[in-house]
Motif scaffolding. Structure first.
Motif, PDB file in Angstrom:
ATOM      1  N   TYR A  34       0.861  -1.185   0.000  1.00  0.00           N
ATOM      2  CA  TYR A  34       0.000   0.000   0.000  1.00  0.00           C
ATOM      3  C   TYR A  34       0.901   1.240   0.000  1.00  0.00           C
ATOM      4  CZ  TYR A  34      -3.477  -3.431   1.451  1.00  0.00           C
ATOM      5  OH  TYR A  34      -4.297  -4.540   1.519  1.00  0.00           O
ATOM      6  N   ALA A  38      -4.824   5.385  -2.685  1.00  0.00           N
ATOM      7  CA  ALA A  38      -5.970   4.497  -2.814  1.00  0.00           C
ATOM      8  C   ALA A  38      -6.432   4.427  -4.263  1.00  0.00           C
ATOM      9  CB  ALA A  38      -7.109   4.997  -1.930  1.00  0.00           C
ATOM     10  N   SER A  39      -7.181   3.390  -4.579  1.00  0.00           N
ATOM     11  CA  SER A  39      -7.716   3.245  -5.934  1.00  0.00           C
ATOM     12  C   SER A  39      -8.697   4.374  -6.229  1.00  0.00           C
ATOM     13  CB  SER A  39      -8.439   1.901  -6.074  1.00  0.00           C
ATOM     14  OG  SER A  39      -7.578   0.828  -5.747  1.00  0.00           O
ATOM     15  N   SER A 139     -13.047   3.275  -2.719  1.00  0.00           N
ATOM     16  CA  SER A 139     -12.569   1.913  -2.477  1.00  0.00           C
ATOM     17  C   SER A 139     -12.162   1.777  -1.016  1.00  0.00           C
ATOM     18  CB  SER A 139     -11.378   1.595  -3.389  1.00  0.00           C
ATOM     19  OG  SER A 139     -10.792   0.351  -3.040  1.00  0.00           O
ATOM     20  N   ASP A 141      -9.686   0.285   0.065  1.00  0.00           N
ATOM     21  CA  ASP A 141      -8.235   0.325   0.262  1.00  0.00           C
ATOM     22  C   ASP A 141      -7.740   1.710   0.651  1.00  0.00           C
ATOM     23  OD1 ASP A 141      -8.305   1.748  -2.103  1.00  0.00           O
ATOM     24  OD2 ASP A 141      -7.002   0.384  -3.220  1.00  0.00           O
ATOM     25  N   ASN A 145      -4.120   2.482   2.916  1.00  0.00           N
ATOM     26  CA  ASN A 145      -3.262   3.482   2.280  1.00  0.00           C
ATOM     27  C   ASN A 145      -3.139   4.743   3.133  1.00  0.00           C
ATOM     28  OD1 ASN A 145      -2.175   2.775  -0.495  1.00  0.00           O
ATOM     29  ND2 ASN A 145      -4.292   2.065  -0.691  1.00  0.00           N
TER      30      ASN A 145
END
Length: 293
Positions: A34, A38-39, A139, A141, A145
């Motif tokens: 990470y 982020a996406s 997302s 993630d 992150n």
């Protein structure tokens, strides 16, 4: 002096702790997995359009003056004068008895109107152009992150930046919080003790006590101050010329024009700060209501 020394000690401890964490193999693997970004949707637009640069300036201009006048409202014991709105006017809706407030509160509310109008235009353009995808987490993630980015920033070995294309997770969450959480809270809490609050709405007044609004409004102001300080610090220490060109000239280049425009904007804000003195604002306030001592 003691507080400053304590803050320095805490900051040093955070940096040393983060640097130690980055020596651990598990943390190194985590950061490798990470990287702090982020996406975001593949269709997210790159760059900063001209309107975003202007919005950035207007927002900075207004928020500085709003914070100043808000602190004046909170701290002044003897206002330089008072203002009473005209009956059934913009500042005193139909059904309300015109309220007598300090000149500082009149100016604070007037600036708030411009800030809210600027914010509405910003949000409309944000969604109309797709730029919302750059500051709204899309997302899960974003959370790991954020942790990775926090460790990298704290260790002073900062994540690779390319804000022209993709903000890192901490930036995304900070911008999202500012636009979609802090700003609405500032509006909803501020309107409670403004001259706009409907005095005959007894049930609404009982359901939303003024004490609740005060408990929210000041901490939100502190959030804006902290956000501004951190934002300006990172702008200058993660590539000032490139960042200022992004924000003020809508160009992904490294030259001096962004800095020049930024400095001019500071002069404009300083001039506005000077012009918010009662000797200049009282004649304007008198056009919208009654001035008294």
């Amino acid at each position: 002096m003691v507080i400053t020394a304590a803050l320095v000690v805490v900051a040093l401890a955070v940096v040393l702790g983060a640097r130690w964490l980055r020596t651990l193999e598990g943390v190194q693997e985590f950061i490798a997995t990470y990287d702090g970004h982020a996406s975001q949707p593949a269709t997210a637009p790159a760059g900063m359009p001209w309107w975003l640069g202007w919005q950035h300036f207007f927002n900075m201009f207004l928020i500085v003056l709003i914070i100043r006048t808000g602190l004046q409202v909170r701290t002044e014991r003897k206002p330089p004068g008072y203002w009473t709105a005209r009956k059934d006017s913009f500042f005193s809706p139909k059904g309300n008895t015109p309220k007598k407030v300090s000149l500082s509160q009149w100016l604070h509310q007037s600036l708030d109107v411009l800030w809210v109008l600027n914010g509405i235009i910003f949000v409309v353009l944000l969604f109309a152009t797709g730029h919302w995808m750059r500051i709204v987490p899309t997302s899960w993630d974003v959370f790991p992150n954020m942790v990775s980015g926090a460790i990298q920033y704290a260790s002073l070995d900062w994540p690779t930046e390319n804000g022209w294309v993709h903000y890192n997770a901490l930036q995304v969450v900070a911008y999202f919080t500012t636009v979609f959480i802090a700003a609405p809270l500032a509006i909803l809490s501020g309107i409670r003790f403004s001259t706009w609050w409907p005095e005959r709405a007894e049930k609404l007044t009982k359901a939303y006590p003024v004490e609740w609004a005060r408990a929210v409004h000041f901490p939100v102001m502190l959030y804006f101050v902290a956000f501004t300080i951190v934002h300006v610090f990172l702008v200058f220490f993660t590539g000032a010329l490139a960042n200022l060109n992004h924000m003020y000239t809508s160009r992904d280049v490294v030259d001096w024009w962004g800095l020049v425009i930024f400095l001019v904007s500071l002069v404009v804000i300083a001039a506005a700060w000077f012009l918010t003195q009662p000797m200049f604002t009282t004649p304007i306030a008198a056009r919208t209501g009654k001035i008294s001592k």
